[in-house]
Design an enzyme around this catalytic site. Structure first.
Site, short mmCIF file in Angstrom:
data_model
loop_
_atom_site.label_atom_id
_atom_site.label_comp_id
_atom_site.label_asym_id
_atom_site.label_seq_id
_atom_site.Cartn_x
_atom_site.Cartn_y
_atom_site.Cartn_z
N HIS A 1 62.21 -31.79 -73.76
CA HIS A 1 60.81 -31.51 -73.38
C HIS A 1 60.45 -31.99 -71.97
O HIS A 1 59.37 -32.56 -71.75
CB HIS A 1 59.86 -32.14 -74.41
N GLU A 18 56.77 -23.73 -82.20
CA GLU A 18 56.86 -23.70 -80.74
C GLU A 18 57.53 -22.40 -80.30
O GLU A 18 58.72 -22.22 -80.50
CB GLU A 18 57.67 -24.90 -80.26
N HIS A 24 52.83 -27.67 -78.08
CA HIS A 24 53.37 -28.51 -79.15
C HIS A 24 52.30 -29.00 -80.11
O HIS A 24 52.30 -30.17 -80.53
CB HIS A 24 54.14 -29.68 -78.53
C1 GLA Z 1 60.52 -30.86 -80.96
C2 GLA Z 1 61.91 -31.26 -81.21
C3 GLA Z 1 61.91 -32.27 -82.29
C4 GLA Z 1 61.05 -33.43 -81.91
C5 GLA Z 1 59.69 -33.00 -81.62
C6 GLA Z 1 58.88 -34.17 -81.16
O1 GLA Z 1 60.01 -30.16 -82.02
O2 GLA Z 1 62.75 -30.19 -81.55
O3 GLA Z 1 63.20 -32.68 -82.54
O4 GLA Z 1 61.55 -34.01 -80.76
O5 GLA Z 1 59.73 -31.99 -80.64
O6 GLA Z 1 59.06 -35.28 -81.94
#
Ligand code: GLA
Length: 397
Positions: A149, A361, A223
């Site tokens: 991210h 997402e 997110h």
């Molecule tokens: C995304 C990732 C997860 C986790 C979340 C935040 O969805 O794929 O593994 O890191 O973000 O916790």
């Protein structure tokens, strides 16, 4: 609530795109949130960052049944209130009322990215490394051995420049952020614009665009964690999920795709028919064990698609709330909130426990810069990245 047809949504989105320079509406400033919502956008002071910069909030109402609040720190959606089947409103996204809670050590340790805009690269890049035009770039490894991210300080922690607007489609805020050449190790200066529009008929349209000065990987997403019974009301395992995906990208032990595109048929990843999330989440399945539940990219199509298409529907039998997701993106990360552990307490005073929210997402696939078989995420100078996602809120009996 009105239920717009898919076709009208596609036209609506085309309309939103052509609005480009929608007239910015002067925002009024008030110190504290008021409950009476009139259509439009109201700006207020949300908090102050440690370096003294002011974080603003924007309360958006479009004359429909949905109220939303977003802040310019991280582009975070802090509140989204929608009615249940009896017209009773609840806040269906996880988050906080105060900036301090988004900056607290407990929150940073858990780092769940509640409601935030994610970039430059949403999801993981193996070993935080990729090679582009013969040059190898090393990014932060902030998720075990991998980059996640956007790195140590992704777009979720940046103060965006926000411009509220109202148009014939609805009201919203345009968020702009320019990421410097070399920020978090990525090449090229990247100018990003994300337009949130809450429409009159209860859809949240998110339109992303970006331009770069050098070739760079980009994968932008949102997110938000949803709980259709209301944030803080327990687990999402009773929610019924449909994902329009015949295949998904299985992962290795560190959640990097193996490169295979595997059929969902006969596996707990088959959501082509409406299925409760909890029905198979504890199944004896290596992929589910690796993700500690669902934390996987579903393959919506082989190539980026030019028009919005339906990607997923989640509904709550308890509240009757329904969320439909439409996107132009080829992938959808379904994350069942497996890392939530009760260590942070939400805006309603309830600790956010295991699987108390789910994220959908819309994105390109994880680790695409290292996977030649995946649709490319490399943005070239002179090109404009465009990506569109719609979250549509409704109810059923
Ligand atoms: C995304 C990732 C997860 C986790 C979340 C935040 O969805 O794929 O593994 O890191 O973000 O916790």
């Amino acid at each position: 609530m009105k239920q717009p047809s898919l076709r009208s949504l596609v036209f609506l989105s085309a309309g939103l795109l052509s609005l480009g320079a929608a007239q910015a509406m002067a925002a009024s400033t008030s110190a504290s949130p008021s409950t009476a919502m009139t259509p439009g956008v109201k700006q207020f002071v949300f908090g102050t960052l440690p370096d003294g910069r002011t974080v603003h909030g924007y309360r958006i109402n479009s004359g429909g049944d949905v109220d939303m609040e977003v802040i310019d720190y991280g582009g975070i959606i802090t509140s989204l209130k929608t009615p249940d089947r009896h017209g009773e409103k609840a806040d269906i996204v996880l988050g906080f009322n105060s900036l301090q809670d988004y900056l607290s050590p407990a929150y940073k340790k858990l780092n769940p990215y509640f409601g935030a805009l994610i970039g430059r690269y949403g999801n993981r890049i193996a070993d935080g490394r990729f090679t582009l035009d013969g040059k190898t770039y090393q990014l932060a490894t902030n998720d075990g051995p991998n980059h996640l991210h956007g790195g140590d300080e992704g777009f979720n922690q940046k103060l965006w420049q926000a411009t509220p607007f109202s148009s014939s489609e609805g009201s919203g805020v345009v968020m702009r952020y320019t990421s410097a050449d070399g920020e978090e190790g990525y090449p090229g200066e990247l100018a990003v614009e994300v337009k949130y529009t809450l429409t009159h008929d209860d859809t949240l349209a998110i339109d992303y665009s970006a331009r770069t000065t050098k070739a760079t990987p980009v994968n932008l997403t949102q997110h938000s964690y949803f709980n259709l019974n209301g944030e803080g009301s327990g687990s999402i395992l009773d929610h019924v999920m449909t994902i329009d995906a015949a295949s998904y990208t299985p992962v290795n032990k560190t959640l990097i795709p193996t490169g295979e595109i595997e059929t969902v048929a006969g596996t707990p990843f088959d959501f082509t028919q409406p299925t409760p999330i909890g029905a198979r989440i504890e199944a004896d399945n290596e992929q589910l064990m690796r993700g500690k539940g669902y934390d996987h990219n579903f393959v919506l199509a082989r190539e980026p698609r030019p028009t919005l298409e339906h990607a997923a529907r989640v509904s709550s039998p308890e509240s009757g709330r329904v969320l439909d997701v439409l996107t132009t993106e080829p992938g959808l990360q379904f994350y069942s909130g497996n890392f939530l552990d009760g260590s942070v307490t939400g805006k309603g005073g309830q600790a956010y426990g295991h699987r108390s929210g789910l994220a959908l997402e819309t994105q390109h696939f994880p680790d695409s810069p290292n996977q030649s078989g995946f649709p490319s995420t490399i943005l070239q100078p002179g090109e404009t990245l465009e990506s569109h996602t719609v979250y549509r809120f409704s109810t059923e009996d």
